[in-house]
Design a protein around this motif. Structure first.
Motif, PDB file in Angstrom:
ATOM      1  N   ILE A   4     -11.538  90.102  14.882  1.00 13.11           N
ATOM      2  CA  ILE A   4     -12.912  90.346  15.341  1.00 13.11           C
ATOM      3  C   ILE A   4     -13.021  90.051  16.843  1.00 13.11           C
ATOM      4  CG2 ILE A   4     -15.294  89.492  15.180  1.00 13.11           C
ATOM      5  CD1 ILE A   4     -14.801  89.069  12.185  1.00 13.11           C
ATOM      6  N   VAL A  15     -19.954  89.862   8.934  1.00 11.98           N
ATOM      7  CA  VAL A  15     -18.951  89.328   8.009  1.00 11.98           C
ATOM      8  C   VAL A  15     -19.689  88.682   6.836  1.00 11.98           C
ATOM      9  CG1 VAL A  15     -16.977  87.799   7.725  1.00 11.98           C
ATOM     10  CG2 VAL A  15     -17.403  88.878   9.935  1.00 11.98           C
ATOM     11  N   THR A  22     -13.137  83.388   7.638  1.00 10.32           N
ATOM     12  CA  THR A  22     -12.487  84.225   8.652  1.00 10.32           C
ATOM     13  C   THR A  22     -11.297  83.573   9.333  1.00 10.32           C
ATOM     14  OG1 THR A  22     -14.108  83.445  10.292  1.00 10.32           O
ATOM     15  CG2 THR A  22     -14.596  85.511   9.134  1.00 10.32           C
ATOM     16  N   PHE A  25     -17.199  93.389   7.237  1.00 14.01           N
ATOM     17  CA  PHE A  25     -16.140  92.763   6.457  1.00 14.01           C
ATOM     18  C   PHE A  25     -16.779  92.193   5.192  1.00 14.01           C
ATOM     19  CE2 PHE A  25     -12.549  92.652   9.450  1.00 14.01           C
ATOM     20  CZ  PHE A  25     -13.201  92.983  10.624  1.00 14.01           C
TER      21      PHE A  25
END
Length: 629
Positions: free
Chosen positions: A490, A514, A520, A555
């Motif tokens: 990202i 996200v 993440t 995501f």
């Protein structure tokens, strides 16, 4: 004649002295109003308009350029864009120490301390802010002292040093009054209210409540006099909280009504939600649960309009308590379930992981039992046949041995060929990842060159160079790292998109979201996987587009997989053209990488491409969930 000459000489001397004084001044008087407006916009968190106003500052004067860089760094710090803020600070430091002006040096140390505070590096921020206050004091720069003292008070409050924090608040208040600046006086008084409230919560010492009352009364008086709407409402809300502590619930309701009179219910959703919750609390204590329910519903409406998940959760919790007191257990259960759902959303990922681990361990034990059982049965059978068919078994053994040798030769040869092919594909993938579109690098360098030559915006050039160098480094590092955390991917895509926005003069916008159930910094995906698709959206999809281009990247998780969506509103292409409008080389590279990933992790990762001519393109990538070891 001599007197005339002396008069002319005196006038010229005075003129040169004025020019010299103007050159040595540390102020940017020509842009004073714009700078003050930007300070107000930053205080009101109106970052979009503040950014536009920053571009209007005339930076021909070095002092104006310093002011612009300081404000730009502050804006980046408030938006948590710390790398961009660091780039601005580096340029600011060079200019400040070239100017040899202590007032400007104080501004640099102030901004450096503010950035460190935003990074939660509190111990490093303290000496920077103290240095700023000292330099501003030496130059009798009251405004510089005010900002340094105000930030020191906030910082020390975060470090739980209450006495020092409040002491710095009071010093800043004295300076604000000497400046005859009501807005800054009210701002520091509001800060003091927050600091007194924090320290009452920590210590339960009533002296902080007394100080809070006095400060709120003074703040209300000034806010009303100068028609500062939100500050007045905030003070009444604070007084309502004090009344709750003192069990003065009817007085609390009067204060909340006063706060609502100064709030715009179409804009001030966070404030309205807080005030309505206070009214709900008051009516709960007064045992008027029906009215409490009404104000709880109002709080929920504003929490949803604010789109703040924590505020929504708090409101659900309060409504759960109200409905329980009303003996409306079905509604109480509904609110409790919604509150619990939000509260537990963060824990779900860990729960699923624990369940999966238990299932895997259970399956492993069962498989081992089955294998042992089969092995035992086979051993008994072989021993029973051994006596009766020794010769036959010997012959079969020889045949099997020969067959095994042949199979082994074929197998190892085939494995060698496959391994060689995989190594070749991996090498090609490394080269492909390291070799981004050369036109992109050329165009970026050309844009940077143009910025520098035309001296448009040194800060913007520095940011672009910083992001470009970061992209170069990440693209080279990716040749050795097949998998990287989603967080790094990202960060890479964000830098790439920011540069493209600078190149195309913000002709498109983008969002990256996200899902909350994705960790993440632990979940890995193939590096630089999205870049070809993002590049295609910008270079092809948005080309000749008359409206603003919009790119959305998401995501999410779906069916125990990572789902990555890349949508644009570009011109798309005809689906019947077999992706003619889409770079075939890019799709082949992605297919090869997914093939290698599936081969290594025995998964079925793939991507789907959907497009409609003149209606945009959607790419959806499905990947296995691969956690860092």
């Amino acid at each position: 004649m001599f007197s005339t000459f002396r008069l002319i000489f005196s006038v010229l001397l005075l003129l040169f002295s004025s020019i010299a004084a103007g050159q040595n001044s540390c102020k940017c008087d020509s842009e004073k109003n714009k700078i003050e407006l930007i300070h107000q916009l930053l205080n009101q968190k109106d970052y979009v308009i503040a950014n536009k106003e920053l571009t209007k500052i005339n930076i021909n004067n070095i002092n104006c350029k310093i002011e612009q860089l300081q404000l730009q760094s502050e804006l980046f710090s408030l938006q948590a864009k710390f790398e961009s803020a660091d780039s601005c600070l580096a340029l600011l430091k060079d200019l400040v120490y070239k100017s040899k002006c202590k007032t400007n040096q104080a501004k640099y140390h102030l901004q450096n301390g503010f950035l460190l505070m935003k990074k939660t590096k509190f111990d490093s921020a303290v000496p920077q802010l103290i240095k700023s206050q000292e330099l501003a004091s030496e130059e009798n720069d009251l405004l510089g002292q005010y900002y340094a003292l105000m930030n020191l008070a906030t910082l020390l409050n975060k470090m739980q040093q209450s006495d020092k924090s409040i002491d710095y608040d009071r010093k800043a208040l004295v300076i604000a009054r000497s400046l005859n600046d009501v807005n800054r006086e009210v701002r520091i008084l509001s800060n003091m209210q927050g600091h007194f409230g924090v320290w009452y919560d920590i210590t339960q010492d009533l002296k902080y409540i007394d100080s809070l009352k006095k400060t709120s009364a003074l703040t209300i008086k000034l806010s009303k006099k100068f028609k500062l709407r939100t500050e007045t409402a905030q003070c009444y809300s604070v007084l309502a909280g004090i009344s709750f502590i003192e069990d003065e619930f009817k007085t609390m309701l009067l204060y909340t009504d006063s706060a609502l009179m100064f709030l715009d219910r179409n804009r001030d959703h966070r404030f309205c939600m807080s005030v309505f919750l206070k009214k709900c609390d008051a009516y709960i204590e007064l045992k008027n649960y029906n009215i409490a329910k009404t104000f709880g519903d109002s709080a929920l409406i504003h929490a949803r309009l604010e789109n703040d998940i924590l505020s929504i959760a708090n409101t659900y919790e309060r409504l759960y308590e109200v409905e329980k007191l009303r003996n409306n257990f079905s509604a109480s259960l509904f609110y409790h379930e919604n509150y619990t759902k939000i509260r537990d959303s963060i824990r779900n990922v860990d729960k699923f992981k624990v369940i999966n681990d238990i299932e895997q361990k259970y399956n492993k034990v069962e498989n081992e039992k089955q294998i042992n059982k089969l092995a035992f049965e086979k051993d008994i059978l072989n021993k029973g046949k051994e006596i009766d068919s020794l010769r036959l078994k010997s012959l079969i053994g020889i045949v099997v041995a020969i067959a095994f040798v042949l199979i082994a030769v074929v197998f190892f040869y085939r494995q060698s060929v496959i391994k060689s092919k995989l190594q070749k594909m991996e090498t090609e993938q490394r080269l492909n990842r390291a070799r981004m579109n050369p036109h992109f690098f050329f165009n970026v360098l050309a844009s940077i060159q143009t910025m520098i030559l035309e001296e448009e915006d040194a800060g913007k050039s520095a940011i672009m160079i910083s992001k470009f160098s970061k992209i170069m480094r990440q693209s080279l590092e990716s040749t050795y790292n097949e998998l990287i955390p989603i967080e790094d991917e990202i960060e890479f895509i964000t830098s790439y998109l920011d540069i493209q926005q600078m190149r195309y003069d913000n002709k498109f916008s983008y969002t990256i979201t996200v899902s909350d159930d994705i960790d993440t910094d632990r979940v890995n995906i193939p590096s630089m996987l999205l870049q070809p698709f993002v590049e295609n959206s910008i270079e092809h999809g948005f080309k000749d587009l008359k409206t603003e281009g919009i790119l959305e990247i998401k995501f999410e998780t779906e069916n125990n997989k990572i789902k990555i969506s890349c949508n644009d509103n570009g011109k798309g292409f005809n689906p019947g053209s077999k992706h003619k409008g889409y770079p075939s080389r890019a799709t082949q590279i992605i297919n090869d990488r997914l093939y290698l990933l599936n081969k290594q992790y025995k998964t079925d990762g793939h991507f789907e491409l959907t497009t409609h001519e003149n209606k945009g393109t959607q790419v959806v990538i499905f990947l296995p969930i691969i956690n860092q070891e």
